[in-house]
Motif scaffolding. Structure first.
Motif, PDB file in Angstrom:
ATOM      1  N   UNK A   1       0.831  -1.202   0.000  1.00  0.00           N
ATOM      2  CA  UNK A   1       0.000   0.000   0.000  1.00  0.00           C
ATOM      3  C   UNK A   1       0.871   1.261   0.000  1.00  0.00           C
ATOM      4  N   UNK A   2       2.025   1.190   0.625  1.00  0.00           N
ATOM      5  CA  UNK A   2       2.957   2.320   0.585  1.00  0.00           C
ATOM      6  C   UNK A   2       3.454   2.562  -0.831  1.00  0.00           C
ATOM      7  N   UNK A   3       3.805   1.487  -1.532  1.00  0.00           N
ATOM      8  CA  UNK A   3       4.224   1.625  -2.933  1.00  0.00           C
ATOM      9  C   UNK A   3       3.119   2.254  -3.771  1.00  0.00           C
ATOM     10  N   UNK A   4       1.891   1.821  -3.534  1.00  0.00           N
ATOM     11  CA  UNK A   4       0.748   2.359  -4.289  1.00  0.00           C
ATOM     12  C   UNK A   4       0.526   3.832  -3.960  1.00  0.00           C
ATOM     13  N   UNK A   5       0.636   4.184  -2.678  1.00  0.00           N
ATOM     14  CA  UNK A   5       0.401   5.561  -2.253  1.00  0.00           C
ATOM     15  C   UNK A   5       1.465   6.527  -2.767  1.00  0.00           C
ATOM     16  N   UNK A   6       2.710   6.082  -2.697  1.00  0.00           N
ATOM     17  CA  UNK A   6       3.829   7.003  -2.924  1.00  0.00           C
ATOM     18  C   UNK A   6       4.316   7.064  -4.368  1.00  0.00           C
ATOM     19  N   UNK A   7       4.015   6.041  -5.167  1.00  0.00           N
ATOM     20  CA  UNK A   7       4.596   5.952  -6.508  1.00  0.00           C
ATOM     21  C   UNK A   7       3.533   5.660  -7.556  1.00  0.00           C
ATOM     22  N   UNK A   8       3.599   6.365  -8.672  1.00  0.00           N
ATOM     23  CA  UNK A   8       2.694   6.109  -9.788  1.00  0.00           C
ATOM     24  C   UNK A   8       3.367   5.296 -10.895  1.00  0.00           C
ATOM     25  N   UNK A   9       4.687   5.357 -10.967  1.00  0.00           N
ATOM     26  CA  UNK A   9       5.437   4.685 -12.023  1.00  0.00           C
ATOM     27  C   UNK A   9       5.581   3.197 -11.691  1.00  0.00           C
ATOM     28  N   UNK A  10       5.058   2.298 -12.525  1.00  0.00           N
ATOM     29  CA  UNK A  10       5.169   0.852 -12.244  1.00  0.00           C
ATOM     30  C   UNK A  10       6.614   0.379 -12.115  1.00  0.00           C
ATOM     31  N   UNK A  11       7.514   0.916 -12.940  1.00  0.00           N
ATOM     32  CA  UNK A  11       8.913   0.498 -12.871  1.00  0.00           C
ATOM     33  C   UNK A  11       9.533   0.897 -11.536  1.00  0.00           C
ATOM     34  N   UNK A  12       9.187   2.084 -11.045  1.00  0.00           N
ATOM     35  CA  UNK A  12       9.714   2.516  -9.750  1.00  0.00           C
ATOM     36  C   UNK A  12       9.143   1.674  -8.619  1.00  0.00           C
ATOM     37  N   UNK A  13       7.877   1.331  -8.716  1.00  0.00           N
ATOM     38  CA  UNK A  13       7.293   0.457  -7.698  1.00  0.00           C
ATOM     39  C   UNK A  13       8.048  -0.859  -7.618  1.00  0.00           C
TER      40      UNK A  13
END
Length: 354
Positions: A119-131
């Motif tokens: 959920x942190x990845x989803x909240x903080x990042x929009x770029x799939x590669x960065x996630x």
């Protein structure tokens, strides 16, 4: 009393009991870890399936967000002992299903993370590669959710290996790539309680007082070897600001701190320290070549480039900051020079009107 110093109800502990107990404890811990991972995987599959079902139905029939709220209430009513069926969590499930395929969600590093990390990845990042980059780093380094949030906030992906170095010229190709991974630019010391300019020794002391956070910012695998590490060369005394050993890459890392802007002469002393450590502390049969990192508060990249070209020791020059303000805000805050200029202009204007 047996060899292991333990006494059983039947009398003396039999020979080898301690080894057997240690072996069984290891089996139990391993099984518990596997069970925890299996439970986490099953939970993630469940959440992905729920998210996919909601997403498919919304796409097919145009359901709005009100349906998600009703689903959350009905699922909580049906499974009152299960957590995770809040409206916001169902939205996270929907986003996860839209961001990763089922296979990727389970088989890639993201599938090894707790749901809170995802959920942190989803909240903080929009770029799939960065996630995916941060998911892999979190798994590799065992980051907590708080550490993951910090690394995203300070844009670790942009800082790793970004400092100017001469590693390519003075290290073998494969080793040069590894050494670059040990350097960040800038280093973010926002955990320091420093609000004004400090002397180098005060900065060094502040970093040592928060050694655990400092090691985290340096990167994975760093162990502290010494502060003001003393050695002699030809009867003269010298002191290395900070000496570390990276056990992942099996190499010493010499760190020098400068509170001001980069000056070419700084690299001469750092290169000397690196050469001494390489000759006197490094085990050439086991350890990779020693590298040096100069941390300074600002630099002229052209000056750095020429300075690095003039030394044979593998060195890097990186900025550091302990300002907790975001960069866009920090750019709007006047510097000491700006304030001094403004004061001088104000005094001049007052004098001209008197």
């Amino acid at each position: 009393m047996g060899e292991d110093g333990e006494v059983s109800e039947a009398g003396l502990t039999p020979d080898g009991y301690g080894d057997l107990l240690a072996q069984l404890k290891a089996h139990v811990r391993g099984a518990r870890l596997k069970a925890t991972r299996a439970v986490n995987t099953e939970l993630l599959v469940l959440y992905w399936n729920i998210g996919r079902a909601i997403l498919d139905r919304q796409d097919a029939q145009g359901w709005g967000t009100k349906v998600v709220e009703r689903l959350a209430a009905d699922l909580r009513a049906e499974f009152p002992d299960m957590r995770g069926f809040s409206r916001s969590n169902l939205h996270y499930m929907r986003t996860a299903a839209g961001s990763w395929s089922r296979e990727a969600f389970v088989q890639q590093p993201v599938g090894q993370l707790p749901w809170g990390h995802i959920t942190t990845l989803i909240d903080k990042l929009d770029d799939p590669a960065l996630r995916d980059w941060y998911a892999a780093a979190a798994v590799d380094h065992g980051w907590s959710r708080a550490v993951l949030t910090h690394q995203i906030r300070t844009q670790l992906d942009r800082r790793v290996g970004a400092a100017p170095t001469n590693f390519n010229e003075h290290l073998p190709p494969g080793d040069s790539d590894l050494a670059h991974q040990l350097v960040r630019d800038p280093y973010v010391f926002d955990f320091l309680d420093i609000n004004e300019r400090v002397a180098e020794r005060e900065l060094e002391a502040a970093l040592m007082s928060r050694l655990q956070r400092f090691l985290l910012e340096l990167g994975h695998g760093f162990a502290f070897a010494g502060r003001q590490y003393h050695f002699t060369a030809g009867g003269d005394d010298f002191y290395i600001d900070l000496l570390f050993f990276n056990w992942i890459q099996s190499r010493f890392v010499v760190v020098e701190l400068k509170v001001g802007k980069f000056e070419p002469e700084y690299l001469g002393k750092l290169g000397f320290y690196v050469s001494w450590v390489d000759d006197n502390l490094r085990d050439h049969t086991q350890h990779a070549p020693t590298i040096g990192i100069l941390l300074c508060a600002g630099r002229n990249d052209q000056v750095v480039r020429y300075s690095l070209a003039g030394t044979t020791a593998p060195l890097a020059v990186a900025d550091y900051t302990y300002d907790t303000l975001p960069a866009p805000v920090r750019e709007l805050v006047p510097t000491d020079d700006d304030l001094a200029t403004a004061v001088a202009e104000t005094i001049t204007n007052l004098d001209s009107h008197t």
